[in-house]
Design an enzyme around this catalytic site. Structure first.
Site, PDB file in Angstrom:
ATOM      1  N   GLU A 157       0.817  -1.212   0.000  1.00  0.00           N
ATOM      2  CA  GLU A 157       0.000   0.000   0.000  1.00  0.00           C
ATOM      3  C   GLU A 157       0.850   1.261   0.000  1.00  0.00           C
ATOM      4  O   GLU A 157       1.701   1.439   0.873  1.00  0.00           O
ATOM      5  CB  GLU A 157      -0.917   0.027   1.240  1.00  0.00           C
ATOM      6  N   ASP A 236       2.256   0.912   3.645  1.00  0.00           N
ATOM      7  CA  ASP A 236       2.103  -0.354   4.369  1.00  0.00           C
ATOM      8  C   ASP A 236       2.866  -1.397   3.560  1.00  0.00           C
ATOM      9  O   ASP A 236       2.457  -1.749   2.453  1.00  0.00           O
ATOM     10  CB  ASP A 236       0.631  -0.758   4.504  1.00  0.00           C
ATOM     11  N   ASP A 306       1.096  -3.933  12.442  1.00  0.00           N
ATOM     12  CA  ASP A 306      -0.257  -4.435  12.139  1.00  0.00           C
ATOM     13  C   ASP A 306      -0.263  -5.944  12.363  1.00  0.00           C
ATOM     14  O   ASP A 306      -0.690  -6.433  13.428  1.00  0.00           O
ATOM     15  CB  ASP A 306      -0.613  -4.047  10.697  1.00  0.00           C
ATOM     16  N   LYS A 331      -7.533  -3.086  14.491  1.00  0.00           N
ATOM     17  CA  LYS A 331      -8.583  -3.706  13.678  1.00  0.00           C
ATOM     18  C   LYS A 331      -9.405  -4.611  14.600  1.00  0.00           C
ATOM     19  O   LYS A 331      -8.915  -5.664  15.023  1.00  0.00           O
ATOM     20  CB  LYS A 331      -7.956  -4.583  12.588  1.00  0.00           C
ATOM     21  N   HIS A 359      -9.621  -0.136   8.592  1.00  0.00           N
ATOM     22  CA  HIS A 359     -10.465  -1.045   7.812  1.00  0.00           C
ATOM     23  C   HIS A 359      -9.701  -2.333   7.504  1.00  0.00           C
ATOM     24  O   HIS A 359      -8.540  -2.483   7.884  1.00  0.00           O
ATOM     25  CB  HIS A 359     -10.886  -0.370   6.495  1.00  0.00           C
ATOM     26  N   LYS A 382      -7.342   4.672   9.095  1.00  0.00           N
ATOM     27  CA  LYS A 382      -6.901   4.130   7.803  1.00  0.00           C
ATOM     28  C   LYS A 382      -8.103   3.443   7.168  1.00  0.00           C
ATOM     29  O   LYS A 382      -8.521   2.375   7.611  1.00  0.00           O
ATOM     30  CB  LYS A 382      -5.764   3.131   8.057  1.00  0.00           C
TER      31      LYS A 382
END
Ligand SMILES: O=C(O)[C@@H](CO)OP(=O)(O)O
Ligand SMILES: [Mg+2]
Length: 412
Positions: A157, A236, A306, A331, A359, A382
């Site tokens: 990303e 990312d 993450d 998340k 998300h 995000k």
């Protein structure tokens, strides 16, 4: 009395990849809450299991009755107790019997129903009625890796953050302007570009990492100048997806990097492009290399975990102990319940880690995370830049800002 649960309904709906997911309605005496679960493509190994064996159909046919018979009569306001009951019914460590996605949808729908029972929006119910800070939207511009096709860049990303925006409307339109600009820069470079997009609405071009990085930088600068707003590039890297057990394999580039080379490579990108934020630059099992990069670049860049932390407070604590990062993706479906999600946010903040509510690549038009980001005072959200399932959250932030007294952008 107002928030006593009277019914829980579960249904199968579509997500943005065309896969089935779960949507839950919770009805109370005086309220109603609805929430749907998203799904990841580049999931962390230590995330809870999304669906039980048998998938969404099993949830509809078997799990719905079990959950509703336990929850009916409970008070939706007692979210901690409800989350505890859900985990007890499940009875596994990784929530594999009910599925983390089922539990998270029930947990979020319950919180929304509790809020509605008192005629409050979720963000006020969670964060208090004086909330007036809006998170900055981290928007996805170019998709690669597991979210795009074969010739797209290896990095998953390429994102931007409009740090100079003064309100949410300015911020989301700045992101959409960068998205348009990047589209035209890609077309100018590759006349065969079909305009294809990846899972999160970012462009999916036939570009190398380097080409994508320089287009990203150019677009930030040009749109920033046009709008008079500072816009910073972010990434990312989803490095777990590249890790083969001994090295990082950049398939598109045709190169591999060992741990030291990976750290140097990321540090160089941060320095060259003045990156504001880099997520998962290192694979999820390597806290040490994460810590080394954070020591080297953490003073000028958010180094975000993450897959590394999977929204799990215990795993975050391991990271805090070694200085693995300075930011964490939040998340809810990685951990399963809203109360556990909040516990992780609290721990992050207490230790100076910037929480980024996020998300998943597979989404629905559910807007709950917009409320979570505001309610939990996460300074960054995000949630993509374009696409119906992404703008559902962004447009909700516009509505939230409108209803606040003296709204202001968060402190970053
Ligand atoms: O890696 C990520 O951060 C996410 C969302 O952008 O992707 P996925 O939902 O596929 O894990
Ligand atoms: Mg990620």
């Amino acid at each position: 009395m107002d928030s006593i649960i009277e019914d829980v309904r579960v249904r199968k709906i579509l997500d943005s990849r065309g896969n089935p997911t779960v949507e839950v309605d919770v009805l109370t005496w005086n309220g109603f809450g609805r929430a749907a679960a998203p799904s990841g493509a580049s999931t962390g190994i230590r995330e809870v299991t999304a669906f039980p064996e048998g998938g969404v159909d099993k949830i509809i046919s078997e799990v719905e009755d079990v959950i509703s018979s336990e929850l009916i009569g409970m008070d939706a306001e007692d979210l901690n107790d409800i989350d505890m009951v859900l985990k007890e019914i499940d009875g596994t460590d990784n929530l594999s019997s009910l599925g983390g996605n089922t539990i998270v949808a029930v947990s979020m729908a319950t919180a929304k129903a509790a809020a509605a029972s008192y005629n409050l929006p979720l963000y006020k119910f969670l964060g208090g009625i004086t909330k007036n800070e809006i998170p900055y939207p981290l928007g996805n511009m170019i998709n690669g890796g597991a979210h795009a096709g074969k010739n797209a860049p290896d990095i998953q990303e390429f994102l931007v953050l409009p740090v100079g925006a003064e309100n949410i409307t300015e911020a989301v339109f700045a992101n959409s302007s960068v998205h348009k600009k990047i589209g035209s820069l890609i077309k100018a470079k590759d006349s065969t570009f079909t305009g294809g997009k990846g899972d999160e609405g970012g462009w999916a071009p036939n570009l190398t990492n380097e080409e994508a990085l320089s287009i990203q930088a150019k677009a930030c600068e040009e749109v920033g100048d046009e709008l008079g707003i500072e816009i910073k590039p972010c990434l990312d890297m989803a490095a777990s997806e590249m890790w083969d057990g001994s090295k990082y394999v950049y398939e598109r580039e045709g190169v591999s990097r060992d741990i030291g080379e990976q750290i140097d490579f990321v540090k160089e990108i941060i320095d060259t492009y003045n990156m504001f934020y880099v997520e998962d630059p290192i694979q999820e099992g390597d806290f040490e290399a994460f810590a080394e990069l954070t020591r080297k670049s953490g003073d000028k860049c958010l180094i975000c975990g993450d897959d590394l932390f999977v929204t799990n407070a215990e795993i975050l604590q391991e990271g805090i102990d070694v200085g693995a990062a300075n930011s964490i993706i939040i998340k809810p479906n990685q951990i399963g319940t809203l109360s556990d999600t909040y516990a992780t946010v609290k721990l992050a903040k207490a230790n100076g880690y910037v929480p980024v509510v996020s998300h998943r690549s597979g989404e629905t038009t559910d807007e709950t995370i917009a409320h979570l980001a505001v309610g939990f005072a996460s300074p960054i959200i995000k949630t993509g830049a374009l696409g119906g399932e992404r703008i559902a959250k962004l447009n909700e932030l516009i509505r939230i800002e409108e209803e606040m007294i003296n709204p202001k952008m968060a402190d970053i």
